[in-house]
Design an enzyme around this catalytic site. Sequence first.
Site, PDB file in Angstrom:
ATOM      1  N   ASP A 196      26.208  40.873 -32.239  1.00  0.00           N
ATOM      2  CA  ASP A 196      26.925  40.397 -33.550  1.00  0.00           C
ATOM      3  C   ASP A 196      28.474  39.920 -33.239  1.00  0.00           C
ATOM      4  O   ASP A 196      29.083  40.758 -32.965  1.00  0.00           O
ATOM      5  CB  ASP A 196      26.896  41.428 -34.632  1.00  0.00           C
ATOM      6  CG  ASP A 196      25.525  41.576 -35.256  1.00  0.00           C
ATOM      7  OD1 ASP A 196      24.376  40.799 -35.145  1.00  0.00           O
ATOM      8  OD2 ASP A 196      25.069  42.779 -35.592  1.00  0.00           O
ATOM      9  N   ASP A 209      20.570  50.345 -43.460  1.00  0.00           N
ATOM     10  CA  ASP A 209      20.285  51.053 -42.408  1.00  0.00           C
ATOM     11  C   ASP A 209      21.189  52.556 -42.527  1.00  0.00           C
ATOM     12  O   ASP A 209      20.528  53.489 -41.791  1.00  0.00           O
ATOM     13  CB  ASP A 209      20.923  50.297 -41.130  1.00  0.00           C
ATOM     14  CG  ASP A 209      20.222  48.920 -40.740  1.00  0.00           C
ATOM     15  OD1 ASP A 209      19.092  49.154 -41.000  1.00  0.00           O
ATOM     16  OD2 ASP A 209      20.779  47.922 -40.272  1.00  0.00           O
TER      17      ASP A 209
END
Length: 317
Positions: free
Chosen positions: A17, A261
């Site tokens: 990312d 998450d």
Amino acid sequence: MSAQAPILTVTLNPALDLSTAADEVRPELKLRCDKPVADPGGGGINVSRAIKHMGGQSTAMVALGGATGMRIAEMLKSDGLSLVRLTAPGETRQSLAVTDRSTGGQYRFVLPGPEWHKAHVADMTQAIAEGAPSGGWVVVSGSNPPGVPAGFEQMLTVRLKNSGAKLLVDTSGEALRVLAGSSTPVDVLRMDSHEAEDLAGRALPTREDSAGFAAGLVKDGAARSVIVARGADGSVIAGPDGAWHAAAARVKVVSAVGAGDSFVAGFVLAMARDWPVPEALALGAAAASAAVMTPATDLCRAEDVDRFYAERIISKL
């Protein structure tokens, strides 16, 4: 530190990312960007990172390929995570987030991962089944790579039967639809409100609505327990212990990225420590609340999780 059963997180479609910012995001121009910040991304990776933040332990099984895959492996090792590498059938993908300073808006470009073929899927299923900790938990979180069939999590459920490991699945799209219609129950299935409403074909405005829908999926054999995340209204779970709601803390949202998450990390860590289900739901909710207070890639901070868990509000529905 309390005793904890082993946890294996699985990330089949990780990404490097990259995040940066530009004065303004406009077409046709060369946009001069800040120096990019790079983070290892992917559902299971984030779950393992958040478990570590909370003082727990897990092993991250990650499919990696090419130079980008090597870079992610180095990052995970330097973060002190226990890593098991699967060989992906091509170069690991990257994703790019660009913040427009003039509006504060963020543009997120997510590239597809390498294409998996039947042989890769079979090898990977075998590797997960062999790596599954007896009496522990396997967490499959995040999107599946191109080529992985929507029924993959069901195949895995069958393979894990002999290992004594429990399976928590947090997925979306077609994979979630297949699981919701399945009669091969995973142990825990998690989804958000939008996904639940999409599956239900109706609005689920109240906690009771979400819990009723979740209980219906349990009754139909899709999962032994179903969690529906209701954003700022916390999370509900329906299962053998009845239906429960854990409230979210009232916090200023900096970034909702990573909240799901972090929730999974808190919930599965509590379950691995043999906590009662309502308390596990509350630790998940505390971790999710802590995660939204931090910038995208930071996940949850332990002190925030502890504070919110200490102030937990759990209700039986």
